[in-house]
Design a protein around this motif. Structure first.
Motif, PDB file in Angstrom:
ATOM      1  N   SER A 173      47.554  46.824  47.674  1.00  0.00           N
ATOM      2  CA  SER A 173      47.900  46.325  48.991  1.00  0.00           C
ATOM      3  C   SER A 173      47.928  44.792  49.019  1.00  0.00           C
ATOM      4  CB  SER A 173      46.931  46.871  50.032  1.00  0.00           C
ATOM      5  OG  SER A 173      45.638  46.373  49.831  1.00  0.00           O
ATOM      6  N   PRO A 201      49.283  42.575  46.776  1.00  0.00           N
ATOM      7  CA  PRO A 201      50.631  42.037  46.550  1.00  0.00           C
ATOM      8  C   PRO A 201      51.562  42.249  47.749  1.00  0.00           C
ATOM      9  CG  PRO A 201      49.912  43.241  44.615  1.00  0.00           C
ATOM     10  CD  PRO A 201      48.899  43.499  45.700  1.00  0.00           C
ATOM     11  N   PHE A 202      51.418  43.364  48.416  1.00  0.00           N
ATOM     12  CA  PHE A 202      52.238  43.629  49.592  1.00  0.00           C
ATOM     13  C   PHE A 202      51.924  42.632  50.710  1.00  0.00           C
ATOM     14  CE2 PHE A 202      52.888  45.895  53.641  1.00  0.00           C
ATOM     15  CZ  PHE A 202      54.254  46.074  53.561  1.00  0.00           C
ATOM     16  N   VAL A 237      50.643  39.622  50.337  1.00  0.00           N
ATOM     17  CA  VAL A 237      51.107  38.301  49.911  1.00  0.00           C
ATOM     18  C   VAL A 237      52.608  38.178  50.100  1.00  0.00           C
ATOM     19  CG1 VAL A 237      51.383  36.787  47.898  1.00  0.00           C
ATOM     20  CG2 VAL A 237      49.187  37.888  48.349  1.00  0.00           C
ATOM     21  N   ARG A 238      53.324  39.263  49.841  1.00  0.00           N
ATOM     22  CA  ARG A 238      54.779  39.260  50.036  1.00  0.00           C
ATOM     23  C   ARG A 238      55.129  39.087  51.509  1.00  0.00           C
ATOM     24  NH1 ARG A 238      59.561  37.974  48.227  1.00  0.00           N
ATOM     25  NH2 ARG A 238      61.146  39.525  48.569  1.00  0.00           N
ATOM     26  N   LEU A 239      54.370  39.732  52.388  1.00  0.00           N
ATOM     27  CA  LEU A 239      54.619  39.614  53.827  1.00  0.00           C
ATOM     28  C   LEU A 239      54.168  38.262  54.387  1.00  0.00           C
ATOM     29  CD1 LEU A 239      53.685  43.106  55.292  1.00  0.00           C
ATOM     30  CD2 LEU A 239      55.936  42.079  55.134  1.00  0.00           C
ATOM     31  N   PRO A 255      53.230  34.846  52.750  1.00  0.00           N
ATOM     32  CA  PRO A 255      53.070  33.981  51.574  1.00  0.00           C
ATOM     33  C   PRO A 255      52.058  32.854  51.786  1.00  0.00           C
ATOM     34  CG  PRO A 255      55.261  33.731  52.513  1.00  0.00           C
ATOM     35  CD  PRO A 255      54.602  34.839  53.251  1.00  0.00           C
ATOM     36  N   LEU A 267      48.646  33.297  50.143  1.00  0.00           N
ATOM     37  CA  LEU A 267      48.469  32.989  48.728  1.00  0.00           C
ATOM     38  C   LEU A 267      47.883  31.586  48.554  1.00  0.00           C
ATOM     39  CD1 LEU A 267      48.819  33.852  45.795  1.00  0.00           C
ATOM     40  CD2 LEU A 267      51.117  32.899  45.879  1.00  0.00           C
TER      41      LEU A 267
END
Length: 96
Positions: A1, A3-4, A6-8, A10, A13
């Motif tokens: 979850s 990486p998901f 972080v993708r949503l 940024p 991060l």
């Protein structure tokens, strides 16, 4: 979850990588360094319109007795004397 997320989001991060949300020591007022460090004062420089940089000026221990109880003007004059100045750039954590 992770990486998901972080993708949503940024910006998360950068918060995890640099940890600029944490201030150490905890609950310390970093605008008053004289409570944490001897012979230190907080100054602010305006580098360009709308940009102010906060700095700490710490005189060496050999001048500690001389600096005791002095005001901001004394520290500013100490910057202009013949002694060398060491600039330490701590990074981008958002605290000094």
């Amino acid at each position: 979850s992770v990486p998901f997320l972080v993708r949503l989001f940024p910006v998360m991060l950068t918060k995890f990588v640099f940890l600029n949300l944490l201030a150490f020591p905890f609950f310390a007022d970093l605008r008053r360094p004289e409570l944490l460090l001897n012979n230190t004062i907080s100054l602010y420089l305006t580098t360009e319109p709308g940009v102010t940089v906060g700095i700490w000026h710490t005189v060496p221990g050999s001048r500690g007795a001389e600096a005791l109880g002095k005001d901001q003007r004394w520290y500013e004059e100490a910057l202009a004397d013949a002694h060398p100045v060491i600039i330490y750039l701590h990074g981008n954590g958002g605290t000094r």
